[in-house]
Design an enzyme around this catalytic site. Sequence first.
Site, PDB file in Angstrom:
ATOM      1  N   CYS A   8     -28.590 103.921 109.740  1.00  0.00           N
ATOM      2  CA  CYS A   8     -27.580 104.464 110.645  1.00  0.00           C
ATOM      3  C   CYS A   8     -27.496 105.985 110.589  1.00  0.00           C
ATOM      4  CB  CYS A   8     -26.211 103.880 110.308  1.00  0.00           C
ATOM      5  SG  CYS A   8     -26.192 102.089 110.404  1.00  0.00           S
ATOM      6  N   LYS A  54     -15.272  98.618 109.075  1.00  0.00           N
ATOM      7  CA  LYS A  54     -16.450  97.814 109.357  1.00  0.00           C
ATOM      8  C   LYS A  54     -17.040  97.342 108.032  1.00  0.00           C
ATOM      9  CE  LYS A  54     -20.975  98.083 111.566  1.00  0.00           C
ATOM     10  NZ  LYS A  54     -21.812  98.860 112.491  1.00  0.00           N
ATOM     11  N   ARG A  90     -26.902  98.097 104.213  1.00  0.00           N
ATOM     12  CA  ARG A  90     -25.906  99.087 104.609  1.00  0.00           C
ATOM     13  C   ARG A  90     -24.682  99.078 103.686  1.00  0.00           C
ATOM     14  NH1 ARG A  90     -28.700  99.651 109.254  1.00  0.00           N
ATOM     15  NH2 ARG A  90     -28.515  98.214 110.999  1.00  0.00           N
ATOM     16  N   LYS A 116     -13.929  94.996 112.149  1.00  0.00           N
ATOM     17  CA  LYS A 116     -15.143  94.256 112.463  1.00  0.00           C
ATOM     18  C   LYS A 116     -15.774  93.732 111.178  1.00  0.00           C
ATOM     19  CE  LYS A 116     -19.736  95.227 114.073  1.00  0.00           C
ATOM     20  NZ  LYS A 116     -20.709  96.226 114.354  1.00  0.00           N
ATOM     21  N   SER A 118     -21.634  89.098 116.692  1.00  0.00           N
ATOM     22  CA  SER A 118     -22.733  88.228 117.118  1.00  0.00           C
ATOM     23  C   SER A 118     -22.820  86.917 116.339  1.00  0.00           C
ATOM     24  CB  SER A 118     -24.049  88.988 117.018  1.00  0.00           C
ATOM     25  OG  SER A 118     -24.270  89.446 115.693  1.00  0.00           O
TER      26      SER A 118
HETATM   27  C1  PBG Z   1     -24.510  99.381 114.616  1.00  0.00           C
HETATM   28  C2  PBG Z   1     -23.840  98.151 115.053  1.00  0.00           C
HETATM   29  C3  PBG Z   1     -24.012  96.854 114.545  1.00  0.00           C
HETATM   30  C4  PBG Z   1     -23.164  96.025 115.279  1.00  0.00           C
HETATM   31  C5  PBG Z   1     -22.516  96.817 116.213  1.00  0.00           C
HETATM   32  N1  PBG Z   1     -22.927  98.131 116.038  1.00  0.00           N
HETATM   33  C6  PBG Z   1     -24.953  96.352 113.533  1.00  0.00           C
HETATM   34  C7  PBG Z   1     -24.864  96.781 112.133  1.00  0.00           C
HETATM   35  O1  PBG Z   1     -23.972  97.488 111.687  1.00  0.00           O
HETATM   36  O2  PBG Z   1     -25.787  96.386 111.420  1.00  0.00           O
HETATM   37  C8  PBG Z   1     -23.007  94.540 115.098  1.00  0.00           C
HETATM   38  C9  PBG Z   1     -22.348  93.821 116.210  1.00  0.00           C
HETATM   39  C10 PBG Z   1     -22.495  92.343 116.202  1.00  0.00           C
HETATM   40  O3  PBG Z   1     -22.946  91.717 115.227  1.00  0.00           O
HETATM   41  O4  PBG Z   1     -22.146  91.739 117.232  1.00  0.00           O
HETATM   42  N2  PBG Z   1     -24.967 100.138 115.698  1.00  0.00           N
END
Ligand code: PBG
Length: 346
Positions: A149, A215, A237, A268, A295
């Site tokens: 990231c 997050k 991460r 999130k 997701s």
């Molecule tokens: C990073 C980002 C992620 C998601 C949204 N923005 C992936 C991560 O942090 O690895 C995940 C969203 C989801 O799982 O629906 N740009």
Amino acid sequence: MSTSDEVGQFSETTERQSQRANLVIRPRRLRRTPGMRDLVREVSLTTDDLILPLFVSGTAEGDEPIGSMPGVFRRTVSGTAERAVAAAELGIRAVILFGIPARKDAVASGAYAEDGIVQEAARAIRVRCPDLVIFADTCLCEYTDHGHCGLLAPDMEVDNDGTLELLGRVAVSQAEAGVDFVAPSGMMDGMVGAIRGALDEHDLQHVGVLSYAVKYASAFYGPFREAAQGAPSFGDRRAHQMDPANAREALREAHLDLEQGADLIMVKPALAYQDVIHRIREAFPAAPLVAYNVSGEYAMVKAASAHGWISERAVVLEILTGLKRAGADLVITYHAEEVAKWLNDR
Ligand code: PBG
């Protein structure tokens, strides 16, 4: 009061109640008819609560299905704009854009290119839907060849402070392309302040920041990483995303981002973190709060529904209503279009 006292008091009360049976409190009276239930409902879900995620790809030739997310596609710029029009026609007020560039490199140059994939999509949507609220995910992981990231320091750790300047650049270029809110999702310390400063310097004071303030380092992002082709090529991460065991720390993250000028804040994922949503709502009553129904949460519902094990419509509406009850004002969800259809024909 000791436990035996409580029991004693309880049985005394029930005894008194049974002697005067017509005075017994009956919550069920409020649930007897659909009209009563509608009248006393505490929260309700509407299309105004939904933000639809869209994946726009620099290599897609048409709608590319994503295996682990049935019903979700990577699309071309024009396909994405068309989808945004369809969403707006359903009453959805907002979309969030994720870009998958044709080329990735070590410094994520596709993320801030004037003709970058998200920038092109934002312009195409703006022309066709002047009133749709456009958010853009502001992160580097989809644009770096290593999938992290941020920029990597020589020790191969993500370089927090070096990444901030780059995030400001990405935000400015997304804002210049017409997005209403940039949404930094990389959990870099100071990212909101750096982005706010960069936007203001470029006379983009009207563009807001939705911070992915809280997050977690979650396994529920698996399908997204397939969709956005943004999995880290090594490591993980956990050095910047939060530990799923921590809730008090979430208050600190939210506080810092609001202090730096975040206009909206996010928790999130959503389902395993409803206590966190509730705590943030209580601690920061004035800040609009977004829950990201991610997701993996979507994939679980889709998989169980495909087997006929759960009723998809009822389960999805229950999940989203639950998120609002927990304290979310808005929900980012891949179910948004279907939900809007269900709400419209209710
Ligand atoms: C990073 C980002 C992620 C998601 C949204 N923005 C992936 C991560 O942090 O690895 C995940 C969203 C989801 O799982 O629906 N740009």
